[in-house]
Design a protein around this motif. Structure first.
Motif, PDB file in Angstrom:
ATOM      1  N   PHE A  16       0.819  -1.213   0.000  1.00 47.43           N
ATOM      2  CA  PHE A  16       0.000   0.000   0.000  1.00 47.43           C
ATOM      3  C   PHE A  16       0.855   1.266   0.000  1.00 47.43           C
ATOM      4  O   PHE A  16       0.735   2.092  -0.894  1.00 47.43           O
ATOM      5  N   GLU A  17       1.683   1.449   1.006  1.00 49.36           N
ATOM      6  CA  GLU A  17       2.497   2.666   1.076  1.00 49.36           C
ATOM      7  C   GLU A  17       3.640   2.625   0.070  1.00 49.36           C
ATOM      8  O   GLU A  17       3.984   3.628  -0.542  1.00 49.36           O
ATOM      9  N   GLY A  18       4.216   1.442  -0.094  1.00 52.67           N
ATOM     10  CA  GLY A  18       5.309   1.311  -1.064  1.00 52.67           C
ATOM     11  C   GLY A  18       4.810   1.357  -2.496  1.00 52.67           C
ATOM     12  O   GLY A  18       5.416   1.991  -3.360  1.00 52.67           O
ATOM     13  N   GLY A  19       3.690   0.669  -2.770  1.00 55.75           N
ATOM     14  CA  GLY A  19       3.111   0.681  -4.108  1.00 55.75           C
ATOM     15  C   GLY A  19       3.657  -0.404  -5.009  1.00 55.75           C
ATOM     16  O   GLY A  19       4.521  -1.198  -4.611  1.00 55.75           O
ATOM     17  N   PRO A  20       3.157  -0.460  -6.251  1.00 58.82           N
ATOM     18  CA  PRO A  20       3.560  -1.532  -7.171  1.00 58.82           C
ATOM     19  C   PRO A  20       5.045  -1.518  -7.500  1.00 58.82           C
ATOM     20  O   PRO A  20       5.650  -2.559  -7.703  1.00 58.82           O
ATOM     21  N   GLY A  21       5.636  -0.325  -7.557  1.00 56.67           N
ATOM     22  CA  GLY A  21       7.063  -0.243  -7.856  1.00 56.67           C
ATOM     23  C   GLY A  21       7.906  -0.902  -6.793  1.00 56.67           C
ATOM     24  O   GLY A  21       8.805  -1.695  -7.086  1.00 56.67           O
ATOM     25  N   THR A  22       7.607  -0.580  -5.539  1.00 53.79           N
ATOM     26  CA  THR A  22       8.355  -1.163  -4.428  1.00 53.79           C
ATOM     27  C   THR A  22       8.106  -2.668  -4.342  1.00 53.79           C
ATOM     28  O   THR A  22       9.055  -3.449  -4.155  1.00 53.79           O
ATOM     29  N   ALA A  23       6.849  -3.076  -4.478  1.00 50.47           N
ATOM     30  CA  ALA A  23       6.521  -4.505  -4.401  1.00 50.47           C
ATOM     31  C   ALA A  23       7.254  -5.292  -5.478  1.00 50.47           C
ATOM     32  O   ALA A  23       7.812  -6.370  -5.216  1.00 50.47           O
ATOM     33  N   ALA A  24       7.268  -4.757  -6.703  1.00 51.86           N
ATOM     34  CA  ALA A  24       7.947  -5.444  -7.794  1.00 51.86           C
ATOM     35  C   ALA A  24       9.457  -5.360  -7.643  1.00 51.86           C
ATOM     36  O   ALA A  24      10.175  -6.323  -7.921  1.00 51.86           O
ATOM     37  N   GLY A  25       9.944  -4.207  -7.183  1.00 50.80           N
ATOM     38  CA  GLY A  25      11.388  -4.034  -7.036  1.00 50.80           C
ATOM     39  C   GLY A  25      11.996  -4.911  -5.955  1.00 50.80           C
ATOM     40  O   GLY A  25      13.192  -5.182  -5.972  1.00 50.80           O
ATOM     41  N   MET A  26      11.171  -5.350  -5.009  1.00 54.82           N
ATOM     42  CA  MET A  26      11.673  -6.197  -3.920  1.00 54.82           C
ATOM     43  C   MET A  26      11.534  -7.682  -4.221  1.00 54.82           C
ATOM     44  O   MET A  26      11.717  -8.513  -3.329  1.00 54.82           O
ATOM     45  N   ARG A  27      11.224  -8.024  -5.464  1.00 57.00           N
ATOM     46  CA  ARG A  27      11.046  -9.435  -5.807  1.00 57.00           C
ATOM     47  C   ARG A  27      12.269 -10.272  -5.431  1.00 57.00           C
ATOM     48  O   ARG A  27      12.158 -11.399  -4.927  1.00 57.00           O
ATOM     49  N   GLY A  28      13.461  -9.706  -5.664  1.00 57.80           N
ATOM     50  CA  GLY A  28      14.682 -10.421  -5.319  1.00 57.80           C
ATOM     51  C   GLY A  28      14.803 -10.672  -3.830  1.00 57.80           C
ATOM     52  O   GLY A  28      15.291 -11.728  -3.399  1.00 57.80           O
ATOM     53  N   THR A  29      14.371  -9.711  -3.013  1.00 57.72           N
ATOM     54  CA  THR A  29      14.396  -9.874  -1.563  1.00 57.72           C
ATOM     55  C   THR A  29      13.441 -10.980  -1.128  1.00 57.72           C
ATOM     56  O   THR A  29      13.773 -11.812  -0.281  1.00 57.72           O
ATOM     57  N   PHE A  30      12.253 -11.002  -1.715  1.00 54.69           N
ATOM     58  CA  PHE A  30      11.291 -12.067  -1.409  1.00 54.69           C
ATOM     59  C   PHE A  30      11.886 -13.439  -1.742  1.00 54.69           C
ATOM     60  O   PHE A  30      11.768 -14.384  -0.955  1.00 54.69           O
ATOM     61  N   ASP A  31      12.508 -13.546  -2.912  1.00 54.64           N
ATOM     62  CA  ASP A  31      13.095 -14.824  -3.332  1.00 54.64           C
ATOM     63  C   ASP A  31      14.228 -15.240  -2.389  1.00 54.64           C
ATOM     64  O   ASP A  31      14.336 -16.414  -2.010  1.00 54.64           O
ATOM     65  N   ALA A  32      15.073 -14.266  -2.019  1.00 52.25           N
ATOM     66  CA  ALA A  32      16.214 -14.576  -1.154  1.00 52.25           C
ATOM     67  C   ALA A  32      15.768 -15.040   0.227  1.00 52.25           C
ATOM     68  O   ALA A  32      16.464 -15.833   0.880  1.00 52.25           O
ATOM     69  N   LEU A  33      14.626 -14.571   0.668  1.00 54.25           N
ATOM     70  CA  LEU A  33      14.107 -14.950   1.980  1.00 54.25           C
ATOM     71  C   LEU A  33      13.164 -16.145   1.921  1.00 54.25           C
ATOM     72  O   LEU A  33      12.477 -16.457   2.889  1.00 54.25           O
ATOM     73  N   ASP A  34      13.117 -16.808   0.742  1.00 48.17           N
ATOM     74  CA  ASP A  34      12.283 -18.000   0.540  1.00 48.17           C
ATOM     75  C   ASP A  34      10.800 -17.692   0.791  1.00 48.17           C
ATOM     76  O   ASP A  34      10.074 -18.481   1.394  1.00 48.17           O
TER      77      ASP A  34
END
Length: 475
Positions: free
Chosen positions: A154-172
């Motif tokens: 919500f606060e971060g928005g689609p850009g932040t959510a998409a940009g953090m894809r690598g972080t999500f993957d790294a954290l399983d």
């Protein structure tokens, strides 16, 4: 003959944007609720992907050729990588081209909006982590990191959510990226629809001074076009083309900022690997994406530019067009590659998070905005509301209706507020580090920290700015 996958990906994105623009210009619903073309294009792209059309092709006899959607696998992979590049460009350019004022001036002009924005952001963490502790983890088996999804989406928005894809993957927690992006999409749609309803309510109640009803927009403006006699400049030329193009110069500073962010991130990673990392088995920086560091790189670049370069080389209007292009491409690519299956597998947690985020933002607007920002509270509040629902652009669209000539202090205050806001939350350093922090230390310490900050900023807003500005408040 095989075409370059990157070029082909941008051809697909161009076709999707053209289709979205056509629908935006012909369907009154999209015009009435100011739905961005990029969002429409992304939804079309998602329907044509392997997550939607591909699923349909797998169950229809003789339609096996549709199993991967309309995008070749290599093109789909390129689209997956575009958001990380685009969000880095956007954040690197945020503070370029404008003189960075002192903290005292920012606090004087934008203090109420800073307090309100920080309160809402930390509140999203508090609500999200509480849901993760008591419902999402024990009932649905999601990791405690799910508590950060409301703020990221919500606060971060689609850009932040998409940009953090690598972080999500790294954290399983790869499914978290799709959930966060889904939350951002729902937030944008809900934000523009509820925002228009709120704006019309405020106009009818006489709560705005410079309001412009949606029905007062010209036919061309409703379609998203400027009037024929109103030309808009994309930016000013600061250099002669026989030397170097002005657009090239602006890109030059953007990528200098990106490079500075890379150096900063590498330095912090080296520090972590040689100090607290091996000593205490704490790894946070390794999961932080580049874009918040690029933002700090942009601040450093602008400060050096102000100090040592006596010429006007950076043009904020041109940077705005670059940011706009990057954001449009980012939204289309990220929504097109959205994993519908990840959301459908976690549909109840998704609905719980979405409902909680929307309810929190609405409650903040109706019960907090007027108390923290008494002067021009609706204009300031609706701008903040749009941002907290997934996109700054949504807030700007809503502000355009209630303050078309920018005669209230809402936009100026918002611009200054971003300097104390973006580096931390809404896609900043804490947003990027929130999931690694929860993964490393657990949800309780992060809840205590975010809860403390929520109470501090809420108190500053209510008992400092609220009382200070109450005499000048509009009824």
């Amino acid at each position: 003959m095989e075409f370059n996958s990157v070029l082909l990906a941008f051809v697909f994105i161009a076709v999707l944007l053209a289709a979205g623009m056509l629908l935006r210009m012909t369907i009154p619903f999209f015009q009435k609720y100011f739905i961005p073309t990029s969002l429409i294009a992304g939804l079309i792209g998602m329907l044509m992907s392997k997550e939607a059309l591909g699923k349909l092709g797998s169950i229809i006899p003789g339609a096996d050729f549709l199993e991967n959607g309309v995008y070749p696998e290599k093109v789909y992979d390129v689209m997956l990588s575009i958001p990380e590049v685009a969000i880095t460009i956007i954040f690197a350019s945020l503070f370029l081209g404008k003189k960075i004022p002192g903290i005292k001036k920012i606090w004087k002009i934008a203090g109420p909006q800073v307090a309100y924005g920080q309160t809402v952001s930390w509140g999203q963490y508090v609500v999200g982590i509480l849901l993760a502790i008591f419902i999402l983890n024990p009932v649905f088996g999601l990791p405690p990191m799910a508590g950060a999804l409301i703020e990221i989406g919500f606060e971060g928005g689609p850009g932040t959510a998409a940009g953090m894809r690598g972080t999500f993957d790294a954290l399983d927690f790869s499914e978290g990226a799709s959930i966060a992006l889904g939350l951002a999409t729902v937030g944008i749609l809900t934000g523009v629809i509820t925002g228009i309803i709120i704006v019309n309510w405020g106009i009818r109640k006489g709560m705005t001074k410079e309001a412009k009803k949606a029905s007062e927009l010209s036919h061309r403006e409703q379609k998203g076009l400027y009037p024929k006699d109103e030309e808009k400049s994309a930016g000013e030329l600061s250099t002669r083309s026989e030397s170097i193009e002005s657009l090239t110069v602006n890109f030059l500073f953007i990528f200098v900022a990106v490079g500075a962010g890379m150096v900063l991130l590498k330095g912090l990673l080296f520090l972590e690997n040689t100090t607290w990392g091996p000593a205490y088995d704490i790894e946070i920086i390794k999961h932080v994406p580049l874009f918040p560091m690029a933002l700090l790189g942009g601040v450093a670049t602008q400060l050096l530019y102000d100090r040592f370069i006596p010429f006007k080389l950076i043009d904020k209007k041109m940077l705005g067009r670059i940011e706009g292009f990057a954001l449009d491409v980012l939204i289309v690519a990220s929504i097109t590659t959205l994993s519908i299956s990840a959301i459908s597998e976690h549909i109840l947690p998704f609905l719980i998070l979405a409902g909680a985020g929307i309810a929190l933002n609405l409650a903040a607007f109706f019960f907090l905005a007027k108390r923290v920002m008494p002067e021009y509270w609706l204009e300031r509040g609706i701008l903040q509301y749009g941002q907290s629902m997934g996109m700054t652009t949504t807030g700007l669209l809503l502000l355009q209706i209630v303050d078309p000539e920018k005669e209230t202090p809402a936009l100026e205050g918002f611009g200054y507020k971003q300097i104390l806001f973006e580096p931390i939350v809404g896609g900043g350093l804490f947003t990027a580090a929130s999931m690694p922090l929860i993964a490393q230390f657990g949800p309780i310490p992060v809840l205590i920290g975010t809860g403390t900050l929520f109470v501090v900023w809420l108190s500053i807003g209510l008992f400092y700015f609220g009382k200070k500005n109450k005499e000048g408040a509009q009824s």
